[in-house]
Design an enzyme around this catalytic site. Structure first.
Site, PDB file in Angstrom:
ATOM      1  N   ASP A  93      58.171  26.725  13.895  1.00 15.06           N
ATOM      2  CA  ASP A  93      57.323  25.498  13.980  1.00 15.06           C
ATOM      3  C   ASP A  93      57.100  25.023  15.458  1.00 15.06           C
ATOM      4  O   ASP A  93      58.106  24.892  16.230  1.00 15.06           O
ATOM      5  CB  ASP A  93      57.614  24.689  12.912  1.00 15.06           C
ATOM      6  CG  ASP A  93      58.932  23.803  13.164  1.00 15.06           C
ATOM      7  OD1 ASP A  93      59.962  24.490  13.412  1.00 15.06           O
ATOM      8  OD2 ASP A  93      59.097  22.603  12.839  1.00 15.06           O
TER       9      ASP A  93
ATOM     10  N   GLU B  45      61.975  22.469  12.181  1.00 13.55           N
ATOM     11  CA  GLU B  45      63.010  22.005  12.771  1.00 13.55           C
ATOM     12  C   GLU B  45      62.658  20.931  13.394  1.00 13.55           C
ATOM     13  O   GLU B  45      63.313  19.790  13.775  1.00 13.55           O
ATOM     14  CB  GLU B  45      63.402  23.171  14.177  1.00 13.55           C
ATOM     15  CG  GLU B  45      64.648  22.797  14.532  1.00 13.55           C
ATOM     16  CD  GLU B  45      64.441  21.715  15.931  1.00 13.55           C
ATOM     17  OE1 GLU B  45      65.503  21.142  16.232  1.00 13.55           O
ATOM     18  OE2 GLU B  45      63.370  21.612  16.351  1.00 13.55           O
TER      19      GLU B  45
HETATM   20 ZN   LIG Z   1      62.964  23.348  19.372  1.00 11.00          ZN
END
Ligand SMILES: [Zn+2]
Length: 394
Positions: free
Chosen positions: A80, A145
């Site tokens: 992501d 994340e």
């Molecule tokens: Zn990162």
């Protein structure tokens, strides 16, 4: 064209803003399966915020599995990316990889799609030269994340723990370099502990203070003491623990009222010399000594972790020196990363990736000259760990 650059561009052209993965993990699965990786999707989270995770492991051949020297190295990362910000401010479309002035532009170019591509190609090259290594190799990848990080690496680690999976070494591909790939790696991170403190008084007319109790006046000496406290001295790897207030809210807006409460938000960034429990206790001791009437809600954002120099740090340092001529600096600065979750299952975790100067910014980029060295450092680290395994099994 460089295989790493090519794969990085394929990943960048998939618009995977958290929690979207936009097909990145599928692409990586197709690349890893032919190398003998067993790919397990471990998706998690509610339908409206579905996080895609991948645990992908290439075990050593069955005949070698009994050997004590067999270790597992994991590459951890995220597919992501953070949102682009105003598109009009980008010089080129953030999801169309574009070359200008020796740089590759695109969202995720340095945080951290190039690292993922580099590790995949490093593994391909390593296995081509060493088809039966004495190393289990795995990938732990997530599409969350940059967001809440609740259904990503944390969940995968919990599932792996529950079924007795073990790992020995982990490289997190976060961008850790300052100027050139290899000049800095992280061998730990500070922990983060937040508190929301509500100090209560008695609301009243400001002209009749004897009929009220001013919670701001009562809180201030305690806050002064907390801000002057030396929590620890740090150590060879960490700066001293820091305590910072981020918000104070008190008062009704009227200038003739003593408020009934004041709310203070604060945060610890703490090193391995302190524990979350110890810090909480010390804060309560100060508040109690000042006789405050208060409530305090704690949120532990992450424990600190530290990998002291050992097999992995050595293998990485040697690889960086051999590929770039740089003597890498070990650092524990910066915010939190998914390393905090992995450190609960893996004794040796380092973060190693390209320069981070443009991450999360408009016109995120990576210097093309930083890409091949990154792949080569990863490959040579695998070679070094393989050499350690061969030596240990001899
Ligand atoms: Zn990162």
């Amino acid at each position: 064209m460089s295989l790493t650059l090519n794969l990085a561009e394929q990943l960048i052209s998939r618009p995977s803003v958290t929690p979207e993965d936009a097909g990145c993990l599928q692409l990586l699965t197709e690349r890893l399966q032919p190398l003998g990786f067993v790919c397990e999707p471990m998706d998690s989270g509610p339908a409206e915020f579905r996080v895609q995770n991948l645990w992908s492991k290439r075990p050593v051949a069955p005949a070698q599995q009994a050997q004590a020297a067999i270790k597992t190295i994991v590459f951890a990362g995220h597919t992501d990316v953070v949102p682009t910000g105003p598109l009009a401010q980008w010089k080129s479309d953030p999801f169309i990889p574009t070359h200008r002035d020796g740089k590759l532009y695109g969202r995720g170019a340095s945080d951290m799609k190039t690292s993922i591509a580099a590790f995949v190609v490093a593994v391909e090259e390593f296995l081509a030269a060493t088809p039966a290594p004495l190393l289990n190799i795995a990938f732990l990848l997530t599409s969350d994340e940059e967001g809440p990080s609740v259904d990503g690496t944390k969940v995968v680690v919990e599932q792996l723990k529950a079924r007795g999976e073990t790992m020995d070494y982990c490289i997190v591909g976060e961008p850790t370099a300052v100027k050139r790939t290899g000049d800095m790696i992280k061998n730990g991170r500070r922990g983060t502990l937040s508190g929301k403190l509500t100090v209560r008084g008695i609301q009243g007319h400001i002209a009749y203070p004897h009929l009220a109790r001013n919670p701001i006046h009562e809180a201030v000496p305690a806050l002064a003491e907390l801000s002057a406290t030396r929590w620890d001295e740090g150590n060879a790897f960490f700066q001293p623990t820091s305590w910072q207030m981020s918000n104070i809210h008190g008062g009704t807006g009227a200038s003739n009222i003593i408020p009934g409460a004041v709310v203070i938000d604060f945060n610890f960034r703490f090193c391995t010399e302190s524990t979350a429990e110890g810090l909480k206790k010390r804060v309560h001791t100060v508040l109690d000594r000042h006789d405050l009437e208060y409530e305090l809600q704690w949120t532990l954002g992450g424990q600190p972790f530290l990998t002291t120099p050992g097999d992995l740090v050595e293998a990485v340092q040697q690889a960086i020196a051999a590929e770039t001529g740089l003597t890498t600096e070990l650092s524990t600065t910066g915010g939190t990363s998914d390393g905090r979750f992995i450190a609960t299952i893996c004794p040796q975790v380092v973060e190693l990736g390209p320069p981070n100067a443009s991450i999360h910014k408009i016109d995120e980029h990576i210097a093309i000259a930083d890409i091949e060295p990154l792949k080569n450092i990863y490959r040579r680290t695998l070679e070094n760990l393989q050499a350690q395994a061969v030596a240990a099994s001899a």
